[in-house]
Design an enzyme around this catalytic site. Structure first.
Site, PDB file in Angstrom:
ATOM      1  N   GLU A  82     -12.759   5.923  -7.169  1.00  0.00           N
ATOM      2  CA  GLU A  82     -13.517   5.734  -5.935  1.00  0.00           C
ATOM      3  C   GLU A  82     -12.871   4.639  -5.082  1.00  0.00           C
ATOM      4  O   GLU A  82     -12.365   3.648  -5.590  1.00  0.00           O
ATOM      5  CB  GLU A  82     -14.965   5.352  -6.269  1.00  0.00           C
ATOM      6  CG  GLU A  82     -15.810   4.950  -5.084  1.00  0.00           C
ATOM      7  CD  GLU A  82     -16.144   6.121  -4.165  1.00  0.00           C
ATOM      8  OE1 GLU A  82     -17.164   6.066  -3.474  1.00  0.00           O
ATOM      9  OE2 GLU A  82     -15.380   7.106  -4.124  1.00  0.00           O
ATOM     10  N   ASP A 132     -15.669   9.129  -9.959  1.00  0.00           N
ATOM     11  CA  ASP A 132     -15.552   7.737  -9.522  1.00  0.00           C
ATOM     12  C   ASP A 132     -14.676   6.898 -10.447  1.00  0.00           C
ATOM     13  O   ASP A 132     -13.949   6.011  -9.987  1.00  0.00           O
ATOM     14  CB  ASP A 132     -16.940   7.096  -9.432  1.00  0.00           C
ATOM     15  CG  ASP A 132     -17.803   7.759  -8.372  1.00  0.00           C
ATOM     16  OD1 ASP A 132     -17.305   7.919  -7.242  1.00  0.00           O
ATOM     17  OD2 ASP A 132     -18.954   8.118  -8.669  1.00  0.00           O
TER      18      ASP A 132
END
Length: 252
Positions: free
Chosen positions: A80, A108
């Protein structure tokens, strides 16, 4: 809301959020709630990975003080915060190196100890509702899901919370603090309700209050996960950590 975000989040996180919104053609001057949500999500991802390493024996350890030994490996790879091209490059590299199944959507984080991708969620609603939405979207048992709320609740795949209780409590404390700070400035209701947000936008309401300092327990910590995002990320010799104070509101 924009002023609140710039005062209460680390400049590196704000910059990454700005780049993310620009990449998707979104205007942070208009979509201020999304700006705040992206910054919050980025911060949680960084806090999730902070201080967690893997030693030579393959055990997960926590190192909070000083610089970690060169023999230690970061437990989590942060995906992310990167532009989409670089993010997929990192994901492909991880899959080629570890044999992990390539996810359909960008996750992420990657957990080198458990050998799995992680999807982090931060919700203003009920955690179980948001969890189900994430699960229905991802449709993969290979990606681990971990949801946090601003009320201290959390939900994870098979009730496997990955992190120790103290690390998770640190994240929950920060989220609860953000909620309190927003509420004290009259921003929380519009952050939770899109309808209320539109009503306030029409009236041109804008918070003028300065952000108060955060609780010492949270504000004095630093975030080793704030790194310069570049192609060398996957090398063992990682780029130097930006040692900025972790998401501290300036004192007047």
């Amino acid at each position: 809301m924009e002023d609140f975000v710039r005062q209460c989040f680390n400049p590196m996180i704000v910059e990454l959020a700005e780049k993310t919104m620009k990449e998707y053609g979104e205007d942070l001057k208009i979509e201020t709630n999304k700006f705040a949500a992206i910054c919050t999500h980025l911060e949680v991802c960084f806090m999730y990975s902070d201080f967690h390493f893997i030693n030579e024996q393959g055990e997960s350890i926590i190192v909070e003080l000083g610089d970690p030994s060169a023999l230690l490996k970061h437990r989590f790879e942060i995906i992310e915060g990167r532009d989409r091209t670089m993010a997929w490059t990192v994901v492909n590299s991880i899959c080629n190196t570890t044999g992990a199944e390539k996810p359909k959507f960008l996750p992420d984080l990657y957990d080198y100890k458990e050998n799995r991708f992680i999807e982090i969620g931060v919700t203003r609603r009920e955690v179980h509702i948001y969890y189900l939405e994430k699960a229905n979207k991802i449709k993969s048992e290979k990606t681990h899901i971990h949801i946090f709320s601003f009320t201290g609740e959390e939900m994870a795949t098979k009730a496997d919370y990955t992190l120790d209780e103290e690390s998770r409590a640190r994240i929950k404390t920060r989220l609860f603090t953000i909620r309190q700070e927003m509420a004290s400035r009259g921003l929380w209701d519009s952050f939770v309700s899109p309808r209320e947000e539109k009503r306030q936008l029409k009236k041109g309401l804008k918070s003028q209050e300065q952000c108060a300092s955060l609780p010492t327990k949270v504000s004095r910590r630093t975030s080793p996960a704030l790194k310069i995002l570049e192609p060398m990320w996957m090398d063992s010799n990682r780029t130097a950590t930006l040692r900025a104070s972790c998401l501290k509101c300036p004192k007047k």
